[in-house]
Scaffold this motif. Structure first.
Motif, short mmCIF file in Angstrom:
data_model
loop_
_atom_site.label_atom_id
_atom_site.label_comp_id
_atom_site.label_asym_id
_atom_site.label_seq_id
_atom_site.Cartn_x
_atom_site.Cartn_y
_atom_site.Cartn_z
N ARG A 130 0.83 -1.21 0.00
CA ARG A 130 0.00 0.00 0.00
C ARG A 130 0.87 1.25 0.00
O ARG A 130 0.57 2.22 -0.70
CB ARG A 130 -0.94 0.01 1.21
N VAL A 154 -7.28 2.02 -1.95
CA VAL A 154 -6.42 0.95 -1.46
C VAL A 154 -6.47 0.81 0.06
O VAL A 154 -5.75 0.02 0.65
CB VAL A 154 -4.96 1.16 -1.91
N ALA A 156 -5.55 2.91 2.50
CA ALA A 156 -4.34 3.32 3.20
C ALA A 156 -4.70 4.04 4.49
O ALA A 156 -5.77 4.64 4.61
CB ALA A 156 -3.51 4.24 2.31
#
Length: 339
Positions: A130, A154, A156
Motif C-alpha cells: 500500500r 487501497v 491506506a
C-alpha cells in the motif's frame, strides 16, 4: 481510508457533530493559512510541506487536545477530495491536443512505467504494497492529489498517506532547481526542457516553478504536459478500484469503480475544455486548490506519530529516490523524441 477513527473525548460527548468537528477544522484552516503565507513569503517553499511539518510537530509536541481530533480527521479527508475536483478546471483537452499526439503518449508511458518500476522497487526493498502504491501514484501522476485519489481505494491509513505526500513534496521540490540545471548541462532547447519538466516533476505547482526557471515560453508547455499526466488519475484510480473489487477489501466493502470526487475532476475537465473560463477564475481556483490541499496536509500530519514515520525509514526514502529517477529518465527520453 482504513484508518482508526479517533475516540470521542468525554468532554465532547453529547454535543452535535458540527460542534465536535468545527474546532479541529478551524485549527487546520488557520494552520493552512499560515503555511500558504510562508510559501508566499519564501520563494520555492512548498506550503504543503510546511503544513505537514506543522501538523506532525503539533501532534508530537502534545499541542493538540483530544477535542480537536474529529475536526482534524475531517480536514485530512474532505479538502483532499475537493482539491482534486478543483484541479480538473486547470486542464483543457484542447490545449493538450495542440501539442500533438506525442504528449499524451508520453504521459501514458511515464505513468505506466513509473508505477511499474516503483512497485518493483517496493517489492525488492520490502516496502509494504500500500505504501509503495501511494508513492508510485504520487510520483508518477500528480503528487499529493494522486495520493489522495488512490488512498481511499487501497484503504491506506493516515501514516502511509502522509509519508507518501511528504516524500512527493520533498523530492518534487528538489527537482525544481535540478531539472533546469541538468537541461542546461545537456544542452536541451527550451521546448525539450519544458516537456521534460512537465513529464517528470511531481506537483503541478512544482512544474510551474520549474517552467519559470527554464524561461523562454517553457511555462505553458511544461504545465500542459504535466496536466496530461494529471488526466491519468481517473483511469489509474478506476483500475485500482476494479482490482480491489475483484479481491475484496479489508473492510469487506466494494469501493466504487471510480470515486465520486474523481468523477467531479473529470466533469471539470470537460467544462474547461468546452467552456471559455476567464483567467481570473483559473487563477482563483488554482489558489483554492493549493489552500484545500494544504489544509488536508495539516490534518493528515496532525494524525501522525513521528516514531512511525522514522520506523518506515531508509527503505521508503530509497523507494522515493528510485521512483524519482525512473520517472525523470523516462520523461527525458520521451522529451527527446516528441519535443
Amino acid at each position: 481510508m482504513a484508518s482508526v477513527r479517533p475516540v470521542t473525548p468525554p468532554e465532547t460527548r453529547g454535543t452535535s457533530r458540527a460542534g465536535r468537528v468545527l474546532p479541529g477544522l478551524a485549527v487546520a484552516v488557520v494552520g493552512a493559512g499560515a503555511a500558504v503565507a510562508a510559501g508566499t513569503a519564501v520563494p520555492g517553499l512548498s506550503p504543503l510541506l510546511v503544513a505537514i511539518v506543522l501538523g506532525i510537530a503539533a501532534r508530537n509536541l502534545g499541542l493538540l487536545p483530544a477535542s480537536l481530533g474529529a475536526g482534524l480527521a475531517v480536514a485530512g479527508r474532505v479538502p483532499l477530495r475537493l482539491g482534486i475536483v478543483v484541479l480538473g478546471l486547470q486542464l483543457s483537452l484542447r490545449d493538450l491536443a495542440d501539442l500533438g499526439w506525442g504528449i499524451p503518449a508520453l504521459a501514458v508511458l511515464v505513468v505506466v512505467t513509473g508505477i511499474a518500476v516503483t512497485l518493483l522497487l517496493g517489492r525488492l526493498l520490502q516496502v509494504p504494497r500500500r505504501q509503495a502504491l501511494l508513492v508510485a501514484c504520487g510520483f508518477s501522476i500528480c503528487g499529493a492529489a494522486a495520493v489522495a485519489g488512490v488512498e481511499s481505494v487501497v484503504e491506506a491509513d493516515e501514516e502511509e498517506t502522509v509519508t507518501a505526500v511528504a516524500l512527493v513534496v520533498l523530492f518534487g521540490t528538489l527537482m525544481i532547481p535540478t531539472v533546469p540545471l541538468l537541461a542546461g548541462l545537456l544542452g536541451l532547447d527550451v521546448r525539450t526542457g519544458a516537456v521534460w519538466a512537465g513529464a517528470s516533476v511531481h506537483e503541478v505547482a512544482q512544474v510551474v516553478a520549474t517552467g519559470g526557471l527554464l524561461g523562454g515560453g517553457a511555462l505553458a508547455i511544461a504545465v500542459t504536459v504535466k496536466l496530461a499526466r494529471v488526466l491519468m488519475l481517473a483511469p489509474v484510480a478506476a483500475a485500482l478500484s476494479w482490482q480491489m473489487r475483484k479481491k475484496g477489501t479489508e473492510s469487506g466493502e466494494r469501493p466504487p469503480l471510480v470515486p465520486i470526487f474523481v468523477l467531479g475532476f473529470i466533469a471539470l475537465v470537460v467544462v474547461r475544455t468546452l467552456v471559455p473560463v476567464p483567467p481570473a477564475v483559473l487563477g482563483a481556483t488554482s489558489g483554492l486548490q493549493t489552500f484545500l490541499l494544504t489544509t488536508a496536509m495539516l490534518g493528515l500530519g496532525a494524525g501522525v506519530r513521528i516514531r512511525s514515520i522514522v520506523a518506515r525509514g531508509g527503505r521508503t526514502f530509497a523507494l522515493a529516490a528510485g521512483s524519482t529517477l525512473a520517472v525523470a529518465a523516462v520523461g527525458l527520453a520521451g522529451a527527446l523524441v516528441v519535443a
